[in-house]
Every structure is written in structure tokens, then in C-alpha cells.
Design an enzyme around this catalytic site. Structure first.
Site, PDB file in Angstrom:
ATOM      1  N   GLY A  48      -4.319  -3.008  -1.907  1.00 49.61           N
ATOM      2  CA  GLY A  48      -3.266  -2.118  -1.408  1.00 49.61           C
ATOM      3  C   GLY A  48      -2.004  -2.215  -2.243  1.00 49.61           C
ATOM      4  O   GLY A  48      -1.777  -3.218  -2.947  1.00 49.61           O
ATOM      5  N   LYS A  63      12.680   2.313   6.688  1.00 48.20           N
ATOM      6  CA  LYS A  63      13.107   1.127   5.938  1.00 48.20           C
ATOM      7  C   LYS A  63      13.933   1.484   4.689  1.00 48.20           C
ATOM      8  O   LYS A  63      14.835   0.748   4.304  1.00 48.20           O
ATOM      9  CB  LYS A  63      11.900   0.281   5.535  1.00 48.20           C
ATOM     10  N   GLY A  93       4.075  -0.303   1.176  1.00 46.15           N
ATOM     11  CA  GLY A  93       5.324  -1.029   1.450  1.00 46.15           C
ATOM     12  C   GLY A  93       5.077  -2.504   1.739  1.00 46.15           C
ATOM     13  O   GLY A  93       5.781  -3.378   1.207  1.00 46.15           O
ATOM     14  N   ASP A 115       9.578  -9.380   5.521  1.00 45.22           N
ATOM     15  CA  ASP A 115       8.111  -9.281   5.566  1.00 45.22           C
ATOM     16  C   ASP A 115       7.443 -10.341   4.676  1.00 45.22           C
ATOM     17  O   ASP A 115       6.452 -10.960   5.070  1.00 45.22           O
ATOM     18  CB  ASP A 115       7.640  -7.887   5.121  1.00 45.22           C
TER      19      ASP A 115
HETATM   20  P1  NAP Z   1       1.717   2.116   3.501  1.00 41.70           P
HETATM   21  O1  NAP Z   1       2.963   1.888   2.751  1.00 41.70           O
HETATM   22  O2  NAP Z   1       1.423   3.457   4.048  1.00 41.70           O
HETATM   23  O3  NAP Z   1       0.484   1.690   2.524  1.00 41.70           O
HETATM   24  C1  NAP Z   1      -0.850   1.902   2.914  1.00 41.70           C
HETATM   25  C2  NAP Z   1      -1.806   1.266   1.894  1.00 41.70           C
HETATM   26  O4  NAP Z   1      -3.150   1.426   2.397  1.00 41.70           O
HETATM   27  C3  NAP Z   1      -1.775   1.927   0.516  1.00 41.70           C
HETATM   28  O5  NAP Z   1      -2.113   0.979  -0.466  1.00 41.70           O
HETATM   29  C4  NAP Z   1      -2.901   2.983   0.654  1.00 41.70           C
HETATM   30  O6  NAP Z   1      -3.471   3.329  -0.575  1.00 41.70           O
HETATM   31  C5  NAP Z   1      -3.915   2.190   1.460  1.00 41.70           C
HETATM   32  N1  NAP Z   1      -4.819   3.066   2.202  1.00 41.70           N
HETATM   33  C6  NAP Z   1      -4.541   3.817   3.294  1.00 41.70           C
HETATM   34  N2  NAP Z   1      -5.630   4.502   3.715  1.00 41.70           N
HETATM   35  C7  NAP Z   1      -6.635   4.168   2.837  1.00 41.70           C
HETATM   36  C8  NAP Z   1      -8.003   4.541   2.708  1.00 41.70           C
HETATM   37  N3  NAP Z   1      -8.573   5.410   3.574  1.00 41.70           N
HETATM   38  N4  NAP Z   1      -8.727   4.005   1.711  1.00 41.70           N
HETATM   39  C9  NAP Z   1      -8.178   3.133   0.838  1.00 41.70           C
HETATM   40  N5  NAP Z   1      -6.870   2.729   0.892  1.00 41.70           N
HETATM   41  C10 NAP Z   1      -6.117   3.242   1.889  1.00 41.70           C
HETATM   42  O7  NAP Z   1       1.592   1.112   4.739  1.00 41.70           O
HETATM   43  P2  NAP Z   1       2.211  -0.355   4.895  1.00 41.70           P
HETATM   44  O8  NAP Z   1       3.522  -0.259   5.552  1.00 41.70           O
HETATM   45  O9  NAP Z   1       2.080  -1.061   3.597  1.00 41.70           O
HETATM   46  O10 NAP Z   1       1.203  -0.983   5.994  1.00 41.70           O
HETATM   47  C11 NAP Z   1      -0.165  -1.211   5.689  1.00 41.70           C
HETATM   48  C12 NAP Z   1      -0.847  -1.907   6.885  1.00 41.70           C
HETATM   49  O11 NAP Z   1      -0.252  -3.171   7.104  1.00 41.70           O
HETATM   50  C13 NAP Z   1      -0.723  -1.140   8.203  1.00 41.70           C
HETATM   51  O12 NAP Z   1      -1.952  -1.262   8.879  1.00 41.70           O
HETATM   52  C14 NAP Z   1       0.364  -1.889   8.946  1.00 41.70           C
HETATM   53  O13 NAP Z   1       0.219  -1.811  10.354  1.00 41.70           O
HETATM   54  C15 NAP Z   1       0.131  -3.314   8.466  1.00 41.70           C
HETATM   55  N6  NAP Z   1       1.344  -4.167   8.479  1.00 41.70           N
HETATM   56  C16 NAP Z   1       1.272  -5.361   9.129  1.00 41.70           C
HETATM   57  C17 NAP Z   1       2.381  -6.191   9.122  1.00 41.70           C
HETATM   58  C18 NAP Z   1       2.322  -7.519   9.840  1.00 41.70           C
HETATM   59  O14 NAP Z   1       3.386  -8.062  10.156  1.00 41.70           O
HETATM   60  N7  NAP Z   1       1.153  -8.063  10.094  1.00 41.70           N
HETATM   61  C19 NAP Z   1       3.567  -5.794   8.463  1.00 41.70           C
HETATM   62  C20 NAP Z   1       3.587  -4.559   7.811  1.00 41.70           C
HETATM   63  C21 NAP Z   1       2.452  -3.742   7.824  1.00 41.70           C
HETATM   64  P3  NAP Z   1      -2.907   4.580  -1.449  1.00 41.70           P
HETATM   65  O15 NAP Z   1      -1.759   4.024  -2.264  1.00 41.70           O
HETATM   66  O16 NAP Z   1      -4.050   5.000  -2.264  1.00 41.70           O
HETATM   67  O17 NAP Z   1      -2.450   5.632  -0.465  1.00 41.70           O
END
Ligand code: NAP
Length: 273
Positions: free
Chosen positions: A124, A62, A127, A98
Site C-alpha cells: 500500500g 487530514k 495516507g 499514526d
Molecule cells: P488510502 O489513503 O485511501 O489508501 C488506500 C490504499 O489501499 C492504497 O495503497 C490503495 O492502492 C490500496 N487499495 C485500496 N483498494 C485496493 C484494491 N481493491 N486492491 C489493491 N489495493 C487497494 O487509505 P488509508 O488512510 O491509507 O487507510 C488504509 C487502511 O488502513 C484502511 O482500511 C484504514 O481503515 C486503515 N487504517 C488503520 C489505522 C489504525 O490505526 N489501525 C490507521 C489508519 C488507517 P492505490 O494507491 O492503488 O489506490
């Protein structure tokens, strides 16, 4: 649709459904692109016209897509990340849908959610959280608290977006939830194969909306608890479906609907995996 990997992406199924039901000509395909090749992939897109009209971008590309664009929407500019691309007048355009998808899902599944009084809590700071926090602020939510495992990432989010929001530690969760009218899990906790999200929703306001952007499983532990406590749960599949709408409209010229038939199609596919 490009990303790495893209094997499990439901986007071809979503756009394929709309192409079929609207009787339009066109194809929507997956293009896996290795991280090392992202820059050259995006810079080659303009020369692919007229066969290529546009597409979606997912992690980890992205930011590379953002850098490749000639023109950006306001949201994409502020987020520094692009999930929707198209070529027009020889220029590569980029948007981030998003946040719009997130809001449209809540509007559809919990109408009036934005008229409740009380604070909104975002778990969280990755992204997806960035897009959601910006969307909430744009919608007029002023009482916002962000809780993240890594506090620095939450602070960076607030600084980068230049918004007003409180930041709290994970240990303050119960205190922060007191009187909250909206809770959003944007972490990957609760997703199939990931650790569960440990939380007690008891302090939340009665009638509060609880949404999880994780959609595999469709009913996460968080949503099951919200349901059991008489709160309003909203799953994350709707966000995925609604974020696809603006791109389809730009590429194919017709605004598609997020129908119950489309939802059922993707739900059935999620159950197969
Ligand atoms: P990302 O940028 O990697 O961010 C991940 C987030 O989760 C960060 O805040 C991270 O905290 C936290 N995290 C990960 N593992 C953790 C743990 N073991 N304990 C506590 N916090 C944890 O990912 P993203 O792109 O934002 O996506 C996050 C989720 O949303 C994914 O599951 C993705 O599939 C889903 N999603 C869904 C949609 C939809 O359309 N429904 C769209 C986008 C994403 P830290 O900062 O401490 O690492």
C-alpha cells in the site's frame, strides 16, 4: 474528533475510558464536518478557546487540518497531514501520531521486531502507508520494499518523503517476500466489505512479524495465515489505541496507558457491529 463521516469512530470510547479511569474532567466528542466546510471549521478553532483544547482529525480532513496549522511537528510537516490538533499560546498546533502509534503497537506486541535482520515489505501507498514508512525509516529500517496496486502512488510516496526504498509490482510479491522479516498491510484489502488480500506468506523468513493495520475484522485473513504458518501476527487495533496516547497527554496533561481492559472494551464494540 472530526472527519466525514465519523459515525463509526472509536476515538470517543478510547478517550472517554481514559478520562474516566484517570478521574479527569473533560469531554471528547464527535464533530462531523462536511468536506465543503472543513476550511472554515479549522480556521474557527482558535476562537473556541478555552472550551476547546484540541482534538483528532480523520479522513478526509487530514490535509485541510495540516494547512490550517500555525505550527507543525516534524512528522506532520513531512507527511503533509495532521491527525492531532491543539491550541497553545494562541496558535493552532498539529501533529501526526499514526507512525508513533504503529511503532508502539509493534513494540508492545512483538518486542524485538526491529532487531530482526531482513527486509521489511509494505503493501500500500496511501495516507497510512506514508506515516508507517516514515516511522520505519526513522526507526532505522534500511531494507524496505513498497508494493502498491498503483505504482505511481508508491513512487510519489518515496519522492515526497525523500527516502530510500525499493518499489515492486504486485506480481513480484512472492519474490519480494523471500527472506522478509516484516510484512505490513496498509491497504484496505481484507477489511469487512472489501475484497480479500490474496497472498502466500510461505516465502517469508521463519519468525517473521506480519501486521495488518485493518482492525475490522480483528483477525484478518492475512493474520490468520500468519498464525497458521507459525509467524508472529500483530493486529491493527493496537495502532489505533497507541496513536491516541500523545493527543490525550497534550490535552489533559496525563499520559494514559494502553491497557488490556481498554483493548477488551474496543474489541467488544467491534464485535457488536
Ligand atoms: P488510502 O489513503 O485511501 O489508501 C488506500 C490504499 O489501499 C492504497 O495503497 C490503495 O492502492 C490500496 N487499495 C485500496 N483498494 C485496493 C484494491 N481493491 N486492491 C489493491 N489495493 C487497494 O487509505 P488509508 O488512510 O491509507 O487507510 C488504509 C487502511 O488502513 C484502511 O482500511 C484504514 O481503515 C486503515 N487504517 C488503520 C489505522 C489504525 O490505526 N489501525 C490507521 C489508519 C488507517 P492505490 O494507491 O492503488 O489506490
Amino acid at each position: 474528533m472530526t472527519g466525514w463521516p465519523v459515525t463509526h469512530s472509536r476515538s470517543p470510547m478510547i478517550h472517554g475510558y481514559w478520562l474516566r479511569t484517570l478521574g479527569l474532567k473533560g469531554v471528547y466528542e464527535k464533530f462531523p464536518v462536511e468536506p465543503d466546510e472543513a476550511v472554515s471549521f479549522f480556521s474557527s478553532l482558535k476562537s473556541e478557546q478555552p472550551e476547546w483544547t484540541g482534538g483528532n482529525v480523520t479522513i478526509p480532513h487530514k490535509e485541510a487540518a495540516f494547512k490550517a496549522c500555525d505550527t507543525l511537528t516534524g512528522e506532520a510537516q513531512r507527511l503533509g497531514a495532521v491527525n492531532t490538533l491543539w491550541v497553545k499560546d494562541g496558535q493552532l498546533h498539529g501533529a501526526n501520531t499514526d507512525g508513533a502509534g504503529f511503532l508502539a503497537n509493534l513494540d508492545q506486541r512483538a518486542p524485538g521486531w526491529d532487531r530482526k535482520t531482513g527486509k521489511a515489505v509494505v503493501l500500500g501507498a496511501g495516507g497510512a502507508a506514508r506515516a508507517i514508512v516514515l516511522a520505519l525509516v526513522t526507526r532505522g529500517m534500511v531494507d524496505l520494499t513498497i508494493i502498491n496496486r498503483t505504482r505511481d502512488n508508491a513512487e510519489r510516496l518515496v519522492d515526497d518523503l525523500n527516502i530510500e526504498a525499493d518499489i515492486a509490482g504486485v506480481h513480484d510479491l512472492s519474490k519480494v517476500l523471500k527472506g522478509a522479516c516484516l510484512l505490513i498491510n496498509t491497504t484496505s484489502l481484507g477489511m469487512t466489505g472489501e475484497p480479500p488480500l490474496e497472498i502466500d506468506l510461505a516465502p517469508m523468513k521463519s519468525g517473521a512479524v506480519v501486521t495488518d493495520i485493518v482492525y475490522a475484522p480483528l483477525e484478518t485473513g492475512l493474520l490468520a495465515q500468519a498464525w497458521a504458518k507459525g509467524l508472529t501476527p500483530v493486529d491493527g487495533l493496537g495502532m489505533l489505541l497507541h496513536q491516541a496516547v500523545p493527543g490525550f497527554e497534550i490535552w489533559f496533561g496525563q499520559r494514559p496507558d494502553v491497557t488490556s481492559e481498554l483493548r477488551a472494551l474496543i474489541e467488544a464494540d467491534l464485535e457488536r457491529v
